[in-house]
Design an enzyme around this catalytic site. Structure first.
Site, short mmCIF file in Angstrom:
data_model
loop_
_atom_site.label_atom_id
_atom_site.label_comp_id
_atom_site.label_asym_id
_atom_site.label_seq_id
_atom_site.Cartn_x
_atom_site.Cartn_y
_atom_site.Cartn_z
N HIS A 17 38.27 43.53 4.18
CA HIS A 17 38.66 44.94 4.28
C HIS A 17 38.60 45.41 5.74
CE1 HIS A 17 37.12 45.47 -0.11
NE2 HIS A 17 38.43 45.54 -0.14
N LYS A 41 37.79 49.77 -13.25
CA LYS A 41 36.62 48.98 -13.61
C LYS A 41 35.36 49.77 -13.24
CE LYS A 41 38.38 45.48 -11.36
NZ LYS A 41 38.39 44.32 -10.49
N ARG A 90 46.68 39.00 -0.21
CA ARG A 90 46.05 37.68 -0.07
C ARG A 90 46.85 36.56 -0.69
NH1 ARG A 90 40.82 40.01 -2.88
NH2 ARG A 90 42.60 40.64 -4.11
N SER A 128 36.15 41.66 -3.58
CA SER A 128 34.89 42.34 -3.91
C SER A 128 34.29 41.77 -5.19
CB SER A 128 35.13 43.85 -4.10
OG SER A 128 35.54 44.42 -2.88
#
Ligand code: PNS
Length: 159
Positions: A17, A41, A90, A128
């Site tokens: 990040h 979530k 990514r 994460s």
């Protein structure tokens, strides 16, 4: 004045990040780093904890403003005259998801573009969720998260 926003859950902030935030702030006058209050979530860290980690780890970034937002990202962009949304990519899977979200945000906030940043090669596998999983088993995260975040993760899982 060019204004960018780097939105995310940041649950928690990773070195991946920080890499994206650094690169996004280099192409605008001001970059909002915006932590979403409501995420689908259930977060490990509260919004206050997530903000504290961002503040501590981005202390030396000159042209950033750390904020939270609630509701639609597009509404924040319209209200704060944001020129672009920065998102890190990514993988092909990230691209497929982010492409659809970018089209949606463009419909909702036509003046705001989305700019994709290929993740730094050393962070292309870092997420994460993965960081939380490794932390829950006491694994070494020193190359994946800032020291401050490492400490917070350790505290969370040792409690
Ligand atoms: O770090 P994340 O979880 O990939 O960030 C996703 C986030 C918070 C940027 C995204 O879910 C978001 O913008 N949420 C706000 C609500 C919204 O605007 N939804 C429409 C686009 S999915």
């Amino acid at each position: 004045m060019r204004i960018g926003i780097y939105p995310g859950s940041f649950d928690p902030l990773t070195l991946g990040h920080i890499d994206i935030a650094e690169r996004a702030r280099n192409i605008c006058d001001k970059l909002f780093i915006a932590a979403a209050k409501n995420i689908s979530k259930k977060p490990l860290f509260s919004i206050e904890e997530r903000l504290e980690m961002i503040r501590e780890c981005c202390l030396d970034m000159a042209n950033i403003e750390i904020v939270t937002f609630e509701g639609l990202l597009a509404d924040f962009c319209i209200n704060r005259n944001v020129n672009f949304i920065a998102r890190g990519i990514r993988s092909g899977t990230d691209f497929d998801t982010e492409y659809a979200v970018a089209l949606l945000n463009k419909k909702l906030a036509p003046e705001t573009e989305t700019i994709f940043f290929p993740s730094g090669s050393e962070y292309s596998f870092v997420s994460s969720s993965m960081v939380k999983e490794v932390a829950s088993y006491g694994g070494d995260l020193t190359t994946l998260v800032p020291q401050f975040v490492h400490q917070k993760l350790t505290e969370k899982f040792s409690g």
